[in-house]
Motif scaffolding. Structure first.
Motif, PDB file in Angstrom:
ATOM      1  N   VAL A  63       0.823  -1.204   0.000  1.00  0.00           N
ATOM      2  CA  VAL A  63       0.000   0.000   0.000  1.00  0.00           C
ATOM      3  C   VAL A  63       0.861   1.260   0.000  1.00  0.00           C
ATOM      4  O   VAL A  63       0.499   2.274  -0.600  1.00  0.00           O
ATOM      5  CB  VAL A  63      -0.974  -0.013   1.201  1.00  0.00           C
ATOM      6  N   HIS A  64       2.013   1.223   0.657  1.00  0.00           N
ATOM      7  CA  HIS A  64       2.884   2.404   0.669  1.00  0.00           C
ATOM      8  C   HIS A  64       3.464   2.658  -0.720  1.00  0.00           C
ATOM      9  O   HIS A  64       3.506   3.802  -1.188  1.00  0.00           O
ATOM     10  CB  HIS A  64       4.003   2.220   1.688  1.00  0.00           C
ATOM     11  N   VAL A  65       3.892   1.582  -1.378  1.00  0.00           N
ATOM     12  CA  VAL A  65       4.410   1.723  -2.750  1.00  0.00           C
ATOM     13  C   VAL A  65       3.309   2.213  -3.677  1.00  0.00           C
ATOM     14  O   VAL A  65       3.538   3.054  -4.556  1.00  0.00           O
ATOM     15  CB  VAL A  65       4.985   0.380  -3.236  1.00  0.00           C
ATOM     16  N   PHE A  66       2.109   1.703  -3.484  1.00  0.00           N
ATOM     17  CA  PHE A  66       0.974   2.120  -4.311  1.00  0.00           C
ATOM     18  C   PHE A  66       0.685   3.603  -4.131  1.00  0.00           C
ATOM     19  O   PHE A  66       0.475   4.333  -5.110  1.00  0.00           O
ATOM     20  CB  PHE A  66      -0.254   1.293  -3.939  1.00  0.00           C
ATOM     21  N   ASN A  67       0.674   4.081  -2.881  1.00  0.00           N
ATOM     22  CA  ASN A  67       0.425   5.504  -2.626  1.00  0.00           C
ATOM     23  C   ASN A  67       1.519   6.380  -3.230  1.00  0.00           C
ATOM     24  O   ASN A  67       1.231   7.466  -3.756  1.00  0.00           O
ATOM     25  CB  ASN A  67       0.321   5.758  -1.129  1.00  0.00           C
ATOM     26  N   ASP A  68       2.762   5.926  -3.155  1.00  0.00           N
ATOM     27  CA  ASP A  68       3.838   6.684  -3.799  1.00  0.00           C
ATOM     28  C   ASP A  68       3.650   6.723  -5.306  1.00  0.00           C
ATOM     29  O   ASP A  68       3.948   7.732  -5.964  1.00  0.00           O
ATOM     30  CB  ASP A  68       5.192   6.069  -3.456  1.00  0.00           C
ATOM     31  N   GLY A  69       3.133   5.620  -5.872  1.00  0.00           N
ATOM     32  CA  GLY A  69       2.846   5.619  -7.306  1.00  0.00           C
ATOM     33  C   GLY A  69       1.746   6.596  -7.661  1.00  0.00           C
ATOM     34  O   GLY A  69       1.823   7.287  -8.691  1.00  0.00           O
ATOM     35  N   VAL A  70       0.719   6.676  -6.821  1.00  0.00           N
ATOM     36  CA  VAL A  70      -0.355   7.649  -7.037  1.00  0.00           C
ATOM     37  C   VAL A  70       0.202   9.066  -6.993  1.00  0.00           C
ATOM     38  O   VAL A  70      -0.128   9.924  -7.829  1.00  0.00           O
ATOM     39  CB  VAL A  70      -1.460   7.468  -5.984  1.00  0.00           C
ATOM     40  N   ALA A  71       1.072   9.332  -6.015  1.00  0.00           N
ATOM     41  CA  ALA A  71       1.681  10.661  -5.913  1.00  0.00           C
ATOM     42  C   ALA A  71       2.568  10.957  -7.122  1.00  0.00           C
ATOM     43  O   ALA A  71       2.604  12.098  -7.611  1.00  0.00           O
ATOM     44  CB  ALA A  71       2.495  10.764  -4.623  1.00  0.00           C
ATOM     45  N   LEU A  72       3.269   9.947  -7.615  1.00  0.00           N
ATOM     46  CA  LEU A  72       4.138  10.153  -8.777  1.00  0.00           C
ATOM     47  C   LEU A  72       3.319  10.454 -10.028  1.00  0.00           C
ATOM     48  O   LEU A  72       3.688  11.330 -10.828  1.00  0.00           O
ATOM     49  CB  LEU A  72       5.006   8.912  -8.996  1.00  0.00           C
ATOM     50  N   VAL A  73       2.206   9.746 -10.208  1.00  0.00           N
ATOM     51  CA  VAL A  73       1.319  10.039 -11.338  1.00  0.00           C
ATOM     52  C   VAL A  73       0.780  11.457 -11.237  1.00  0.00           C
ATOM     53  O   VAL A  73       0.756  12.213 -12.221  1.00  0.00           O
ATOM     54  CB  VAL A  73       0.163   9.011 -11.389  1.00  0.00           C
ATOM     55  N   GLY A  74       0.339  11.834 -10.031  1.00  0.00           N
ATOM     56  CA  GLY A  74      -0.146  13.192  -9.833  1.00  0.00           C
ATOM     57  C   GLY A  74       0.919  14.228 -10.100  1.00  0.00           C
ATOM     58  O   GLY A  74       0.646  15.283 -10.690  1.00  0.00           O
ATOM     59  N   LEU A  75       2.157  13.942  -9.694  1.00  0.00           N
ATOM     60  CA  LEU A  75       3.255  14.889  -9.926  1.00  0.00           C
ATOM     61  C   LEU A  75       3.533  15.055 -11.414  1.00  0.00           C
ATOM     62  O   LEU A  75       3.748  16.174 -11.890  1.00  0.00           O
ATOM     63  CB  LEU A  75       4.508  14.399  -9.191  1.00  0.00           C
ATOM     64  N   CYS A  76       3.532  13.964 -12.162  1.00  0.00           N
ATOM     65  CA  CYS A  76       3.767  14.049 -13.607  1.00  0.00           C
ATOM     66  C   CYS A  76       2.670  14.853 -14.301  1.00  0.00           C
ATOM     67  O   CYS A  76       2.960  15.719 -15.150  1.00  0.00           O
ATOM     68  CB  CYS A  76       3.857  12.647 -14.203  1.00  0.00           C
ATOM     69  N   LEU A  77       1.421  14.593 -13.939  1.00  0.00           N
ATOM     70  CA  LEU A  77       0.316  15.349 -14.534  1.00  0.00           C
ATOM     71  C   LEU A  77       0.406  16.825 -14.164  1.00  0.00           C
ATOM     72  O   LEU A  77       0.148  17.705 -15.006  1.00  0.00           O
ATOM     73  CB  LEU A  77      -1.018  14.769 -14.063  1.00  0.00           C
ATOM     74  N   ALA A  78       0.774  17.115 -12.917  1.00  0.00           N
ATOM     75  CA  ALA A  78       0.881  18.508 -12.475  1.00  0.00           C
ATOM     76  C   ALA A  78       1.988  19.238 -13.226  1.00  0.00           C
ATOM     77  O   ALA A  78       1.831  20.406 -13.601  1.00  0.00           O
ATOM     78  CB  ALA A  78       1.131  18.559 -10.971  1.00  0.00           C
TER      79      ALA A  78
END
Length: 232
Positions: free
Chosen positions: A98-113
Motif C-alpha cells: 500500500v505504501h508503494v501504491f500511494n507513492d505511485g499515485v503521488a508520482l502520477v499526480g506529480l507528472c500530470l501537475a
C-alpha cells in the motif's frame, strides 16, 4: 510602473487569466505531490510514525462486513472506496504494497501537475485526475494531512475541474511555441468548435469566487474569535 502593469493586466482576456490560474494550480499540486514523496516513508510508511496499513485495517474493521461467501477483491475495494474514497484500497487487488501504491499515485499526480504547469496539457480531466490522486492521499494522510491548506487545495481542485477547458484544442499545447499535434481550430462537428474552444463561460468562475469569499470571510471570523479570547 505599477500603473502600467495594472493597465496591461486589465487588457488580458479571460482565457489568459485561466491559463495563469491553471498553471498556478498545477504548481500547487506539484508541490503537494512532491512533498508526499519526500516524507511519506518517514511519516506513513511501514516503519513510520502512523503506518497507512494500520490505519486502513482499522477503517476496514469499522465498516459493515462484506456479504457471506467468496468476495471478489475488486468488488471489496470498490465497496470500501464508497465508504472511504481512497485509491489505496486497490493496492491489495493489484498485489502491491500500500505504501508503494500511494507513492505511485503521488508520482502520477506529480507528472500530470508538471505537464499542466508548463502548459502541455490542461484538460479538465487532467485536473480531475489530480484531484482524485490528492484526495486519495489526503484520506490516508491522517494527522499529517488534516490542516486547512490540504482542505483548501481539495476545494480549489474541485472548482478547477469546472474552470479548466474541456476542449482538446484549448487544453493541449506545447511549450516554447512548438507546433501542437492537435489543430488549434477543431472540426465543425466538435462541440466546442471555432472561437468557443478558447472562451471561458462566465458561470464556471463563480465557484472560485465563492471559495475566495469563504476563505477571506472565515479567516476574518477566526481573527475576531482569537481577539475576543485574548481580550477575555
Amino acid at each position: 510602473v505599477m500603473a502600467m502593469a495594472m493597465a496591461a493586466v486589465r487588457r488580458w482576456s479571460a482565457s489568459t487569466y485561466r491559463k495563469l490560474f491553471l498553471a498556478a494550480m498545477a504548481t500547487c499540486y506539484a508541490c503537494a505531490f512532491a512533498s508526499w514523496l519526500a516524507q511519506s516513508t518517514a511519516l506513513l510508511g511501514e516503519a513510520g510514525l502512523l503506518p497507512v496499513q494500520n490505519y486502513l485495517a482499522k477503517i476496514k474493521q469499522q465498516k459493515p462486513a462484506a456479504p457471506q461467501g467468496a468476495v471478489d477483491p475488486w468488488e471489496e475495494a470498490t465497496r470500501l472506496w464508497w465508504s472511504e474514497p481512497t485509491l489505496a484500497w486497490y493496492a491489495a487487488p493489484l498485489g502491491l504494497d500500500v505504501h508503494v501504491f500511494n507513492d505511485g499515485v503521488a508520482l502520477v499526480g506529480l507528472c500530470l501537475a508538471c505537464l499542466a504547469a508548463i502548459g502541455v496539457l490542461r484538460h479538465a480531466l487532467v485536473f480531475a485526475a489530480m484531484f482524485v490522486c490528492y484526495l486519495s492521499l489526503y484520506k490516508v494522510g491522517q494527522t499529517f494531512y488534516s490542516f486547512q491548506w490540504d482542505i483548501l487545495l481539495l476545494e480549489a481542485g474541485a472548482c478547477t475541474v469546472l474552470y479548466a477547458p474541456w476542449s482538446l484544442s484549448a487544453a493541449f499545447s506545447l511549450p516554447f511555441g512548438l507546433p501542437s499535434p492537435i489543430s488549434p481550430i477543431p472540426p465543425k462537428w466538435w462541440p466546442w468548435s471555432g472561437r468557443r474552444a478558447s472562451t471561458v463561460p462566465g458561470g464556471v468562475v463563480w465557484p472560485l469566487r465563492w471559495l475566495l469569499f469563504k476563505l477571506m470571510f472565515m479567516s476574518g471570523v477566526v481573527k475576531i474569535q482569537v481577539r475576543g479570547r485574548l481580550a477575555s
